[in-house]
Design a protein around this motif. Structure first.
Motif, PDB file in Angstrom:
ATOM      1  N   TRP A  57      -0.395 -49.688  23.712  1.00 41.36           N
ATOM      2  CA  TRP A  57      -0.717 -49.249  25.059  1.00 41.36           C
ATOM      3  C   TRP A  57      -0.088 -47.905  25.369  1.00 41.36           C
ATOM      4  O   TRP A  57       1.119 -47.760  25.311  1.00 41.36           O
ATOM      5  CB  TRP A  57      -0.207 -50.297  26.050  1.00 41.36           C
ATOM      6  CG  TRP A  57      -0.800 -50.174  27.396  1.00 41.36           C
ATOM      7  CD1 TRP A  57      -0.252 -49.517  28.454  1.00 41.36           C
ATOM      8  CD2 TRP A  57      -2.033 -50.706  27.854  1.00 41.36           C
ATOM      9  NE1 TRP A  57      -1.074 -49.622  29.546  1.00 41.36           N
ATOM     10  CE2 TRP A  57      -2.178 -50.344  29.196  1.00 41.36           C
ATOM     11  CE3 TRP A  57      -3.041 -51.456  27.243  1.00 41.36           C
ATOM     12  CZ2 TRP A  57      -3.288 -50.707  29.951  1.00 41.36           C
ATOM     13  CZ3 TRP A  57      -4.132 -51.811  27.994  1.00 41.36           C
ATOM     14  CH2 TRP A  57      -4.250 -51.443  29.325  1.00 41.36           C
ATOM     15  N   ASN A  58      -0.921 -46.928  25.709  1.00 42.83           N
ATOM     16  CA  ASN A  58      -0.427 -45.629  26.136  1.00 42.83           C
ATOM     17  C   ASN A  58      -1.350 -45.132  27.237  1.00 42.83           C
ATOM     18  O   ASN A  58      -2.266 -44.339  26.979  1.00 42.83           O
ATOM     19  CB  ASN A  58      -0.364 -44.639  24.972  1.00 42.83           C
ATOM     20  CG  ASN A  58       0.356 -43.371  25.360  1.00 42.83           C
ATOM     21  OD1 ASN A  58       0.376 -42.975  26.527  1.00 42.83           O
ATOM     22  ND2 ASN A  58       0.952 -42.721  24.385  1.00 42.83           N
ATOM     23  N   ASP A  59      -1.114 -45.611  28.457  1.00 41.45           N
ATOM     24  CA  ASP A  59      -2.026 -45.318  29.555  1.00 41.45           C
ATOM     25  C   ASP A  59      -2.180 -43.821  29.824  1.00 41.45           C
ATOM     26  O   ASP A  59      -3.276 -43.361  30.128  1.00 41.45           O
ATOM     27  CB  ASP A  59      -1.642 -46.076  30.827  1.00 41.45           C
ATOM     28  CG  ASP A  59      -0.169 -46.033  31.145  1.00 41.45           C
ATOM     29  OD1 ASP A  59       0.607 -45.372  30.431  1.00 41.45           O
ATOM     30  OD2 ASP A  59       0.217 -46.684  32.130  1.00 41.45           O
ATOM     31  N   TYR A  60      -1.120 -43.054  29.694  1.00 40.35           N
ATOM     32  CA  TYR A  60      -1.237 -41.616  29.946  1.00 40.35           C
ATOM     33  C   TYR A  60      -2.059 -40.922  28.861  1.00 40.35           C
ATOM     34  O   TYR A  60      -2.818 -39.994  29.146  1.00 40.35           O
ATOM     35  CB  TYR A  60       0.146 -40.971  30.091  1.00 40.35           C
ATOM     36  CG  TYR A  60       0.749 -41.272  31.446  1.00 40.35           C
ATOM     37  CD1 TYR A  60       0.426 -40.508  32.563  1.00 40.35           C
ATOM     38  CD2 TYR A  60       1.613 -42.346  31.607  1.00 40.35           C
ATOM     39  CE1 TYR A  60       0.949 -40.795  33.803  1.00 40.35           C
ATOM     40  CE2 TYR A  60       2.154 -42.643  32.858  1.00 40.35           C
ATOM     41  CZ  TYR A  60       1.817 -41.864  33.943  1.00 40.35           C
ATOM     42  OH  TYR A  60       2.335 -42.163  35.175  1.00 40.35           O
ATOM     43  N   GLU A  61      -1.934 -41.388  27.638  1.00 44.26           N
ATOM     44  CA  GLU A  61      -2.759 -40.834  26.561  1.00 44.26           C
ATOM     45  C   GLU A  61      -4.234 -41.196  26.782  1.00 44.26           C
ATOM     46  O   GLU A  61      -5.122 -40.370  26.599  1.00 44.26           O
ATOM     47  CB  GLU A  61      -2.277 -41.373  25.215  1.00 44.26           C
ATOM     48  CG  GLU A  61      -3.010 -40.803  24.026  1.00 44.26           C
ATOM     49  CD  GLU A  61      -2.462 -41.370  22.728  1.00 44.26           C
ATOM     50  OE1 GLU A  61      -3.232 -42.018  21.999  1.00 44.26           O
ATOM     51  OE2 GLU A  61      -1.256 -41.175  22.463  1.00 44.26           O
ATOM     52  N   MET A  63      -5.691 -41.794  29.654  1.00 43.06           N
ATOM     53  CA  MET A  63      -6.187 -41.007  30.777  1.00 43.06           C
ATOM     54  C   MET A  63      -6.384 -39.549  30.375  1.00 43.06           C
ATOM     55  O   MET A  63      -7.361 -38.916  30.801  1.00 43.06           O
ATOM     56  CB  MET A  63      -5.249 -41.128  31.977  1.00 43.06           C
ATOM     57  CG  MET A  63      -5.704 -40.338  33.196  1.00 43.06           C
ATOM     58  SD  MET A  63      -7.401 -40.684  33.762  1.00 43.06           S
ATOM     59  CE  MET A  63      -7.171 -42.244  34.569  1.00 43.06           C
ATOM     60  N   ALA A  64      -5.508 -39.013  29.562  1.00 44.13           N
ATOM     61  CA  ALA A  64      -5.652 -37.621  29.116  1.00 44.13           C
ATOM     62  C   ALA A  64      -6.985 -37.431  28.398  1.00 44.13           C
ATOM     63  O   ALA A  64      -7.667 -36.419  28.591  1.00 44.13           O
ATOM     64  CB  ALA A  64      -4.488 -37.223  28.217  1.00 44.13           C
ATOM     65  N   GLN A  65      -7.391 -38.402  27.597  1.00 42.07           N
ATOM     66  CA  GLN A  65      -8.686 -38.308  26.917  1.00 42.07           C
ATOM     67  C   GLN A  65      -9.823 -38.340  27.932  1.00 42.07           C
ATOM     68  O   GLN A  65     -10.765 -37.543  27.845  1.00 42.07           O
ATOM     69  CB  GLN A  65      -8.863 -39.446  25.917  1.00 42.07           C
ATOM     70  CG  GLN A  65     -10.211 -39.396  25.229  1.00 42.07           C
ATOM     71  CD  GLN A  65     -10.466 -40.581  24.317  1.00 42.07           C
ATOM     72  OE1 GLN A  65      -9.583 -41.422  24.095  1.00 42.07           O
ATOM     73  NE2 GLN A  65     -11.665 -40.654  23.788  1.00 42.07           N
ATOM     74  N   SER A  66      -9.752 -39.217  28.905  1.00 36.91           N
ATOM     75  CA  SER A  66     -10.812 -39.312  29.902  1.00 36.91           C
ATOM     76  C   SER A  66     -10.902 -38.034  30.737  1.00 36.91           C
ATOM     77  O   SER A  66     -11.996 -37.543  31.021  1.00 36.91           O
ATOM     78  CB  SER A  66     -10.594 -40.541  30.800  1.00 36.91           C
ATOM     79  OG  SER A  66     -11.731 -40.781  31.587  1.00 36.91           O
ATOM     80  N   ARG A  68      -9.930 -35.008  29.777  1.00 34.49           N
ATOM     81  CA  ARG A  68     -10.419 -33.948  28.876  1.00 34.49           C
ATOM     82  C   ARG A  68     -11.935 -34.038  28.679  1.00 34.49           C
ATOM     83  O   ARG A  68     -12.629 -33.027  28.630  1.00 34.49           O
ATOM     84  CB  ARG A  68      -9.692 -34.069  27.534  1.00 34.49           C
ATOM     85  CG  ARG A  68     -10.066 -33.040  26.507  1.00 34.49           C
ATOM     86  CD  ARG A  68      -9.286 -33.211  25.202  1.00 34.49           C
ATOM     87  NE  ARG A  68      -9.556 -34.497  24.562  1.00 34.49           N
ATOM     88  CZ  ARG A  68      -8.661 -35.468  24.388  1.00 34.49           C
ATOM     89  NH1 ARG A  68      -7.413 -35.311  24.796  1.00 34.49           N
ATOM     90  NH2 ARG A  68      -8.990 -36.605  23.801  1.00 34.49           N
ATOM     91  N   ILE A  90      -7.699 -47.887  35.099  1.00 37.73           N
ATOM     92  CA  ILE A  90      -6.676 -46.870  35.321  1.00 37.73           C
ATOM     93  C   ILE A  90      -7.365 -45.654  35.943  1.00 37.73           C
ATOM     94  O   ILE A  90      -8.348 -45.146  35.396  1.00 37.73           O
ATOM     95  CB  ILE A  90      -5.986 -46.476  34.005  1.00 37.73           C
ATOM     96  CG1 ILE A  90      -5.374 -47.713  33.334  1.00 37.73           C
ATOM     97  CG2 ILE A  90      -4.931 -45.396  34.247  1.00 37.73           C
ATOM     98  CD1 ILE A  90      -4.920 -47.480  31.910  1.00 37.73           C
ATOM     99  N   ARG A  92      -6.399 -41.980  38.479  1.00 40.03           N
ATOM    100  CA  ARG A  92      -5.356 -41.176  39.119  1.00 40.03           C
ATOM    101  C   ARG A  92      -5.347 -41.471  40.621  1.00 40.03           C
ATOM    102  O   ARG A  92      -6.382 -41.754  41.223  1.00 40.03           O
ATOM    103  CB  ARG A  92      -5.621 -39.682  38.902  1.00 40.03           C
ATOM    104  CG  ARG A  92      -5.521 -39.259  37.449  1.00 40.03           C
ATOM    105  CD  ARG A  92      -5.793 -37.795  37.254  1.00 40.03           C
ATOM    106  NE  ARG A  92      -7.179 -37.492  37.580  1.00 40.03           N
ATOM    107  CZ  ARG A  92      -7.772 -36.328  37.330  1.00 40.03           C
ATOM    108  NH1 ARG A  92      -7.100 -35.339  36.774  1.00 40.03           N
ATOM    109  NH2 ARG A  92      -9.026 -36.132  37.650  1.00 40.03           N
TER     110      ARG A  92
END
Length: 101
Positions: A57-61, A63-66, A68, A90, A92
């Motif tokens: 689990w890496n929620d920030y990773e 979200m970063a893909q989404s 981008r 998830i 923002r």
């Protein structure tokens, strides 16, 4: 089950779930190399959906893909789950506030 099959299966489950809730155009997206033309699930206008079904689990990773890959004017969201757990969305905080206004 290998991770590719697990991911594709989850994407289909999310598309089916959205159709069952009235989003009749929802379906698994055509996968390219990321970008606005290749969300994991399409049919929820205004959102770029990335799906993750993983124990790592890496929620920030995620979200970063989404973020981008989202197109102009699309709200990036991630629908993610771990084995035997319910799926989570998830988003923002600023985007959430726009959605509920």
């Amino acid at each position: 089950m290998n991770s590719n099959i697990k991911g594709k299966t989850f994407e289909r489950e999310i598309a089916r779930y959205l159709r069952e809730h009235g989003y009749t155009e929802a379906r698994r997206g055509v996968q390219y190399q990321g970008g606005p033309d290749s969300p994991d699930v399409i049919g929820l206008n205004g959102f770029h959906i990335e799906c993750k079904n993983t124990e790592k689990w890496n929620d920030y990773e995620f979200m970063a893909q989404s973020i981008r890959d989202a197109g102009e004017g699309e709200i990036p969201i991630v629908i993610a789950k771990k084995n035997y757990k319910p799926a989570l969305v998830i988003i923002r905080l600023d985007d959430f506030m726009e959605v509920i206004k």
